[in-house]
Structures are given as C-alpha cells and as structure tokens.
Design an enzyme around this catalytic site. Sequence first.
Site, PDB file in Angstrom:
ATOM      1  N   GLY A 105      44.316 -21.126  57.820  1.00 39.74           N
ATOM      2  CA  GLY A 105      45.596 -21.368  57.167  1.00 39.74           C
ATOM      3  C   GLY A 105      45.487 -22.526  56.204  1.00 39.74           C
ATOM      4  CD  GLN A 122      46.477 -28.057  55.028  1.00 38.46           C
ATOM      5  OE1 GLN A 122      46.962 -26.955  55.246  1.00 38.46           O
ATOM      6  NE2 GLN A 122      45.358 -28.491  55.591  1.00 38.46           N
ATOM      7  CB  CYS A 134      43.830 -30.076  60.145  1.00 41.26           C
ATOM      8  SG  CYS A 134      44.886 -30.112  58.699  1.00 41.26           S
ATOM      9  CG  LEU A 135      41.001 -26.245  56.031  1.00 41.91           C
ATOM     10  CD1 LEU A 135      41.392 -25.255  54.939  1.00 41.91           C
ATOM     11  CD2 LEU A 135      39.526 -26.131  56.364  1.00 41.91           C
ATOM     12  CG  HIS A 190      48.056 -26.246  62.211  1.00 44.68           C
ATOM     13  ND1 HIS A 190      47.302 -27.144  62.936  1.00 44.68           N
ATOM     14  CD2 HIS A 190      47.708 -26.451  60.909  1.00 44.68           C
ATOM     15  CE1 HIS A 190      46.551 -27.853  62.106  1.00 44.68           C
ATOM     16  NE2 HIS A 190      46.777 -27.433  60.869  1.00 44.68           N
ATOM     17  CD  GLU A 191      48.291 -23.881  58.069  1.00 48.24           C
ATOM     18  OE1 GLU A 191      48.569 -24.663  57.138  1.00 48.24           O
ATOM     19  OE2 GLU A 191      47.191 -23.908  58.644  1.00 48.24           O
ATOM     20  CG  HIS A 220      50.089 -28.879  57.143  1.00 49.08           C
ATOM     21  ND1 HIS A 220      49.522 -30.129  56.994  1.00 49.08           N
ATOM     22  CD2 HIS A 220      49.167 -28.119  57.780  1.00 49.08           C
ATOM     23  CE1 HIS A 220      48.311 -30.125  57.517  1.00 49.08           C
ATOM     24  NE2 HIS A 220      48.072 -28.915  58.011  1.00 49.08           N
TER      25      HIS A 220
END
Length: 176
Positions: A43, A48, A86-87, A128-129, A132
């Site tokens: 994701g 991000q 997480c990226l 999670h997304e 953000h």
Amino acid sequence: MLKLRFYGDPVLRKIAKEVLPGDLNEELLKEMSEIMYTQDGVGLAAPQVGISKRFFVYDIGEKLNIVVNPQIIEKSREIELGQEGCLSIPDIYEEVPRSVKIKVKYTDQYGNEYARDLEGYEARVFQHEFDHLNGKLFIDHLSLIKRRTLKPQLDEIKEKGEEILKKRLSQETKSV
C-alpha cells in the site's frame, strides 16, 4: 516525479484534505502504484509521496485498488496483532493491534462509490493506509516503551531516510 517521504517529514503528520473532482489523474496514480510495487509495498498513501490528499493505493496480491476519500464506518471489537512495516519507515517491523473486520466506504478515481466489508489482511492494510491520511503512523500504535527502544533507528531514518532506501535497493540489486 513523486518521491517517497520518510519518517520526520512533516507531511506524514498532517491530516490530509478531501480529494476534489479533477485532483487525480491516471499518470499520478500510475506513478504511485509503480513506487509501491518497486519498493515491494502492499500500500501507499498520498502523504507518503508528499501529497496531502485523502487517497491511497493498495494491492494484497489480487488487483490494484484505488481508494479515494475513504471512511471507516465500523470496526469490530475483535483485535488481532499482526506484523506491519511502512515504506516511509524502512527496515522496522512491529506487531500492531488492528480490528479484524471493518466496514468502509470510498470512491475510486472516477467517482464510483463502494461500500465493503473487509477482514483479515485486507482490513489491516486498509487501516494502515487510512491512518496515513490522518497523520498517524503504525509506530503510534506501539507502547511508549517500544517506541523508545526504536528511537535510535527512527532518528537515523529521519536523518538519512533516502540514503537508507538507496543503500537497500543497491544491495537487493547486487543479490539478484
């Protein structure tokens, strides 16, 4: 060209604004999904990549999902621990509590409306997304003690996020 943002970047802590008609285009969504796939993510939320708007992309192995102006309508009381990364916080993976089932509403990039019941891994990824978009990171779900133990790594990411990512990518390239 979009660039991945790392822990410490203020855009990751902002509450994203609603997506309005005309805010999204195919090129932007394609570039975001390419970043997600290239980095082996499942994701990627707009903040991000430095865009403070309420949308994200995800793919749990079935198809690319584009989620615009999402809402979580209901969460189950049943909570499950699961490992998350997480990226924007490379190389840190921790057990995070999430609702097992959620009811969500959102639109796609064309304005088509969806109401879905999600569970398991897909529900985890969505939550999670979604976090953000509200300026929240998965580490915010950890205990204070756990966050303190991660502080040296987080400080390094804040200082050298892009360098860490480039180094990791070059190591993966060498090992192929």
